[in-house]
Each structure stands twice: as structure tokens, then as C-alpha cells.
Design a protein around this motif. Sequence first.
Motif, PDB file in Angstrom:
ATOM      1  N   ASP A   1       0.836  -1.204   0.000  1.00 23.55           N
ATOM      2  CA  ASP A   1       0.000   0.000   0.000  1.00 23.55           C
ATOM      3  C   ASP A   1       0.869   1.252   0.000  1.00 23.55           C
ATOM      4  O   ASP A   1       0.612   2.219  -0.745  1.00 23.55           O
ATOM      5  CB  ASP A   1      -0.903   0.023   1.239  1.00 23.55           C
ATOM      6  CG  ASP A   1      -2.148  -0.817   1.087  1.00 23.55           C
ATOM      7  OD1 ASP A   1      -2.351  -1.402   0.008  1.00 23.55           O
ATOM      8  OD2 ASP A   1      -2.919  -0.899   2.065  1.00 23.55           O
ATOM      9  N   LEU A   2       1.882   1.262   0.855  1.00 24.81           N
ATOM     10  CA  LEU A   2       2.746   2.428   0.973  1.00 24.81           C
ATOM     11  C   LEU A   2       3.517   2.675  -0.323  1.00 24.81           C
ATOM     12  O   LEU A   2       3.687   3.831  -0.742  1.00 24.81           O
ATOM     13  CB  LEU A   2       3.714   2.244   2.137  1.00 24.81           C
ATOM     14  CG  LEU A   2       3.075   2.040   3.518  1.00 24.81           C
ATOM     15  CD1 LEU A   2       4.157   1.804   4.570  1.00 24.81           C
ATOM     16  CD2 LEU A   2       2.195   3.214   3.904  1.00 24.81           C
ATOM     17  N   THR A   3       3.952   1.587  -0.946  1.00 29.81           N
ATOM     18  CA  THR A   3       4.674   1.713  -2.216  1.00 29.81           C
ATOM     19  C   THR A   3       3.769   2.269  -3.303  1.00 29.81           C
ATOM     20  O   THR A   3       4.161   3.163  -4.070  1.00 29.81           O
ATOM     21  CB  THR A   3       5.230   0.347  -2.658  1.00 29.81           C
ATOM     22  OG1 THR A   3       6.164  -0.108  -1.679  1.00 29.81           O
ATOM     23  CG2 THR A   3       5.922   0.452  -4.010  1.00 29.81           C
ATOM     24  N   TYR A   4       2.539   1.763  -3.369  1.00 29.20           N
ATOM     25  CA  TYR A   4       1.597   2.250  -4.382  1.00 29.20           C
ATOM     26  C   TYR A   4       1.319   3.736  -4.184  1.00 29.20           C
ATOM     27  O   TYR A   4       1.307   4.508  -5.162  1.00 29.20           O
ATOM     28  CB  TYR A   4       0.290   1.457  -4.309  1.00 29.20           C
ATOM     29  CG  TYR A   4      -0.709   1.847  -5.369  1.00 29.20           C
ATOM     30  CD1 TYR A   4      -0.688   1.248  -6.621  1.00 29.20           C
ATOM     31  CD2 TYR A   4      -1.672   2.830  -5.123  1.00 29.20           C
ATOM     32  CE1 TYR A   4      -1.594   1.610  -7.609  1.00 29.20           C
ATOM     33  CE2 TYR A   4      -2.583   3.200  -6.098  1.00 29.20           C
ATOM     34  CZ  TYR A   4      -2.542   2.580  -7.343  1.00 29.20           C
ATOM     35  OH  TYR A   4      -3.432   2.946  -8.313  1.00 29.20           O
ATOM     36  N   ALA A   5       1.096   4.133  -2.941  1.00 29.61           N
ATOM     37  CA  ALA A   5       0.824   5.543  -2.657  1.00 29.61           C
ATOM     38  C   ALA A   5       1.992   6.419  -3.089  1.00 29.61           C
ATOM     39  O   ALA A   5       1.805   7.498  -3.667  1.00 29.61           O
ATOM     40  CB  ALA A   5       0.540   5.731  -1.174  1.00 29.61           C
ATOM     41  N   ARG A   6       3.195   5.954  -2.829  1.00 25.15           N
ATOM     42  CA  ARG A   6       4.385   6.713  -3.215  1.00 25.15           C
ATOM     43  C   ARG A   6       4.504   6.788  -4.730  1.00 25.15           C
ATOM     44  O   ARG A   6       4.815   7.848  -5.291  1.00 25.15           O
ATOM     45  CB  ARG A   6       5.619   6.058  -2.594  1.00 25.15           C
ATOM     46  CG  ARG A   6       6.915   6.833  -2.839  1.00 25.15           C
ATOM     47  CD  ARG A   6       8.053   6.302  -1.999  1.00 25.15           C
ATOM     48  NE  ARG A   6       8.302   4.889  -2.235  1.00 25.15           N
ATOM     49  CZ  ARG A   6       7.992   3.904  -1.390  1.00 25.15           C
ATOM     50  NH1 ARG A   6       7.406   4.188  -0.233  1.00 25.15           N
ATOM     51  NH2 ARG A   6       8.260   2.651  -1.673  1.00 25.15           N
ATOM     52  N   GLN A   7       4.264   5.684  -5.407  1.00 30.18           N
ATOM     53  CA  GLN A   7       4.354   5.665  -6.867  1.00 30.18           C
ATOM     54  C   GLN A   7       3.315   6.566  -7.515  1.00 30.18           C
ATOM     55  O   GLN A   7       3.575   7.174  -8.561  1.00 30.18           O
ATOM     56  CB  GLN A   7       4.197   4.227  -7.368  1.00 30.18           C
ATOM     57  CG  GLN A   7       5.354   3.309  -7.021  1.00 30.18           C
ATOM     58  CD  GLN A   7       5.100   1.873  -7.406  1.00 30.18           C
ATOM     59  OE1 GLN A   7       3.938   1.465  -7.615  1.00 30.18           O
ATOM     60  NE2 GLN A   7       6.141   1.078  -7.480  1.00 30.18           N
ATOM     61  N   GLN A   8       2.144   6.653  -6.901  1.00 23.66           N
ATOM     62  CA  GLN A   8       1.075   7.486  -7.447  1.00 23.66           C
ATOM     63  C   GLN A   8       1.215   8.951  -7.054  1.00 23.66           C
ATOM     64  O   GLN A   8       0.457   9.801  -7.521  1.00 23.66           O
ATOM     65  CB  GLN A   8      -0.288   6.959  -6.984  1.00 23.66           C
ATOM     66  CG  GLN A   8      -0.627   5.563  -7.480  1.00 23.66           C
ATOM     67  CD  GLN A   8      -0.691   5.488  -8.982  1.00 23.66           C
ATOM     68  OE1 GLN A   8      -1.311   6.330  -9.632  1.00 23.66           O
ATOM     69  NE2 GLN A   8      -0.051   4.485  -9.566  1.00 23.66           N
ATOM     70  N   GLY A   9       2.154   9.224  -6.177  1.00 22.20           N
ATOM     71  CA  GLY A   9       2.382  10.605  -5.765  1.00 22.20           C
ATOM     72  C   GLY A   9       1.385  11.109  -4.738  1.00 22.20           C
ATOM     73  O   GLY A   9       1.194  12.325  -4.611  1.00 22.20           O
TER      74      GLY A   9
END
Length: 204
Positions: free
Chosen positions: A157-165
Motif C-alpha cells: 500500500d505504501l509503495t503504491y501511494a508513493r508511486q502514485q504521488g
Amino acid sequence: MLETVPIEIWSDYACPWCFLTAQTLQKLAQSHPVAIRWRAFELRPKDGPPVPAEYLAKVQAKRPKVYNLIHQQHGLVINPGPFGIDSRPAHIGAKVAASVGCSLAYHAGVMHAYWLDAQTIDHEHVLANIAAAAGMEQEWFLDALTHPRFQQAVLDDLTYARQQGFRTAPTLIFANQFVASGAQSLASLQQIIEQILTKQMEKA
């Protein structure tokens, strides 16, 4: 028959705006066909860089504003837990709860415990009590908290949020189409859902 509109929310248990949004979404679910899924977001990760004391002081100084909004809109009196907690254990617990269909009850329990009962939600025994109230067996829950599967689910989840900005909590995604950042009013949420439902009906 109207279809259910999925809503994914990247949220942190230690965020008062996320607590406000959680209360608003409960009301939305009473009037509109929505399926809510909570995703992990950390405003101040424990393993992240140190946060300047001046910034933390500004954050605390702004909290009365959202506390007043929560009271005005939902009639709740905020009694928060300790400032600056590590929310990672609670997020892992949410993944455990989701695996057995107890996600919404657990999420509501953690939010209530931290924001209304001043509990320290980075303590495992506090989370275990919340899990039990949500329908899980405490020893099983505590064992599951250490399972790499659930820890990885939080990291995903944290990685996705970071990738999506994503930079704001909460961040809401409606039906994989519309993104809204920050706490939204009930009227705004209803308007978004009704627009999606109208499009669904037009395509039917």
C-alpha cells in the motif's frame, strides 16, 4: 439495480482528517451503495527521516480546527491518544482483519480507540482487544501480526501511494476513476457517487 461503487481510501489512523472522513463515509454508506476499502498510509513513518520539532508543533496547533469540525458535523468530542505514535502495527492489524472479513469493524474500532478513548494503538494488547471486539480470536490475531504476508501487504500500500504521488491523507479513489484528496464533505461525496451511478445507468 444500481451497482455498488468501490471506494479505496489511503488513510492513517493517527490523522484527525482521516478520522473525520471515516465518520463521513459511515453516513455515506447509509444512503448510497458503496464498498469501502481502507489502505495504509503513514504520515510520519517510524523508519522515515526525523520530523522537525517546529513542524510537529504547527501540526498540533492546527488540530483544534479539525476537532471542532468533527464535533460540529458528527457530535463527537475528541479525546486523542498519544501524539506521534507508530501506526504501522495498526495498519498490519487491518490487513489481518481484512483476511477474515472483519476490516470495517476493526478499522472503526481502532479509530474509536485512538480518537475517542485516548488509547495507545501501537501497543499489541490494545490492538488485540480491538480485534476481539471485531470478531477475531486474540491469540490468533497476535500471531498473525508477525506474519510476513500482512506486513508486506502494508508495504505494498505504501509503495503504491508513493508511486502514485499521494501526499495527502486521506486520499480517496472512486471506482478506479475519480481521485479526491483531503477530507470531503458528505454532500461532496454524495455528488461524486451519484455522478458515477448516473454513468453506470447510462451505460446499462
